[in-house]
Design a protein around this motif. Sequence first.
Motif, PDB file in Angstrom:
ATOM      1  N   ASP A  18      53.288  45.883  28.704  1.00  0.00           N
ATOM      2  CA  ASP A  18      52.205  45.538  29.636  1.00  0.00           C
ATOM      3  C   ASP A  18      52.700  45.519  31.078  1.00  0.00           C
ATOM      4  O   ASP A  18      52.018  46.000  31.990  1.00  0.00           O
ATOM      5  N   THR A  19      53.885  44.978  31.299  1.00  0.00           N
ATOM      6  CA  THR A  19      54.462  44.932  32.640  1.00  0.00           C
ATOM      7  C   THR A  19      54.717  46.345  33.159  1.00  0.00           C
ATOM      8  O   THR A  19      54.459  46.644  34.327  1.00  0.00           O
ATOM      9  N   GLU A  22      51.458  47.930  34.221  1.00  0.00           N
ATOM     10  CA  GLU A  22      51.043  47.404  35.526  1.00  0.00           C
ATOM     11  C   GLU A  22      51.806  48.065  36.661  1.00  0.00           C
ATOM     12  O   GLU A  22      51.223  48.394  37.696  1.00  0.00           O
ATOM     13  N   ARG A  23      53.114  48.281  36.482  1.00  0.00           N
ATOM     14  CA  ARG A  23      53.911  48.925  37.537  1.00  0.00           C
ATOM     15  C   ARG A  23      53.453  50.351  37.789  1.00  0.00           C
ATOM     16  O   ARG A  23      53.370  50.792  38.938  1.00  0.00           O
ATOM     17  N   GLN A  25      50.425  51.576  37.191  1.00  0.00           N
ATOM     18  CA  GLN A  25      49.109  51.501  37.821  1.00  0.00           C
ATOM     19  C   GLN A  25      49.204  51.093  39.290  1.00  0.00           C
ATOM     20  O   GLN A  25      48.478  51.629  40.134  1.00  0.00           O
ATOM     21  N   GLU A  26      50.104  50.163  39.603  1.00  0.00           N
ATOM     22  CA  GLU A  26      50.287  49.754  40.995  1.00  0.00           C
ATOM     23  C   GLU A  26      50.817  50.904  41.842  1.00  0.00           C
ATOM     24  O   GLU A  26      50.419  51.072  42.998  1.00  0.00           O
ATOM     25  N   ARG A  89      56.092  35.566  39.376  1.00  0.00           N
ATOM     26  CA  ARG A  89      56.332  36.296  38.126  1.00  0.00           C
ATOM     27  C   ARG A  89      57.521  35.689  37.382  1.00  0.00           C
ATOM     28  O   ARG A  89      57.507  35.536  36.178  1.00  0.00           O
ATOM     29  N   LYS A 110      48.789  35.075  38.682  1.00  0.00           N
ATOM     30  CA  LYS A 110      48.322  36.446  38.900  1.00  0.00           C
ATOM     31  C   LYS A 110      48.985  37.453  37.975  1.00  0.00           C
ATOM     32  O   LYS A 110      48.609  38.612  37.969  1.00  0.00           O
ATOM     33  N   HIS A 111      49.961  37.020  37.212  1.00  0.00           N
ATOM     34  CA  HIS A 111      50.719  37.932  36.352  1.00  0.00           C
ATOM     35  C   HIS A 111      50.377  37.676  34.883  1.00  0.00           C
ATOM     36  O   HIS A 111      50.155  36.550  34.484  1.00  0.00           O
ATOM     37  N   ARG A 112      50.352  38.747  34.101  1.00  0.00           N
ATOM     38  CA  ARG A 112      50.074  38.602  32.668  1.00  0.00           C
ATOM     39  C   ARG A 112      51.234  37.920  31.946  1.00  0.00           C
ATOM     40  O   ARG A 112      51.052  37.282  30.931  1.00  0.00           O
TER      41      ARG A 112
END
Length: 180
Positions: A18-19, A22-23, A25-26, A89, A110-112
């Motif tokens: 998941d992390t 996110e990276r 996508q960012e 994080r 804000k972090h999963r």
Amino acid sequence: MTSVPDDRSSLIRSDDRDTAVERVQEAYTSGLISHEDMDQRLHQVLTATTQHDIDGALSGLPAPDAGTTSAISAASGRIRRRGEWLVPRTLKVHSSFGRVHLDLSRAIIKHRVVDIELQLGTGGAKITVPRDAIVDVEGLRTGWKDSQYQPPRQTGAAGPTIRISGSMGFGKLRIRHSRR
């Protein structure tokens, strides 16, 4: 059929996947990679079976924001965070003598995935997590007493994952889910 790697320590967890997603996508939303590159990297992340595969998908992307790590330390006394506060994080908590109380129930997360690294000598710790949080204490070593954590009975928690690691000397860790 996919073969399982011989080295089980290199297997990735869903939080790591998941992390990585996110990276990627960012990086796309920041304009660092094209749409096609994002698709290719996401496919590589989602089909990865080892950390090496994940690292390959993230190569060339900027490192995670250094501002996502924070440290709190005290030689003695009490460390306390409660109310509305921004949870980084990665949170590193160091205390030689004293108690630690982290209340994440009203905190801004804000972090999963949130990593809390405890390095405690003498004194206990109490961590209150959001009601829907998933807690992982696998990486915590205790010297004197085991941690007290009872997962909630409900299933399907959709909140953040709180990973607690590090070491505790003399003291115990109590974790509870908030009622709100």
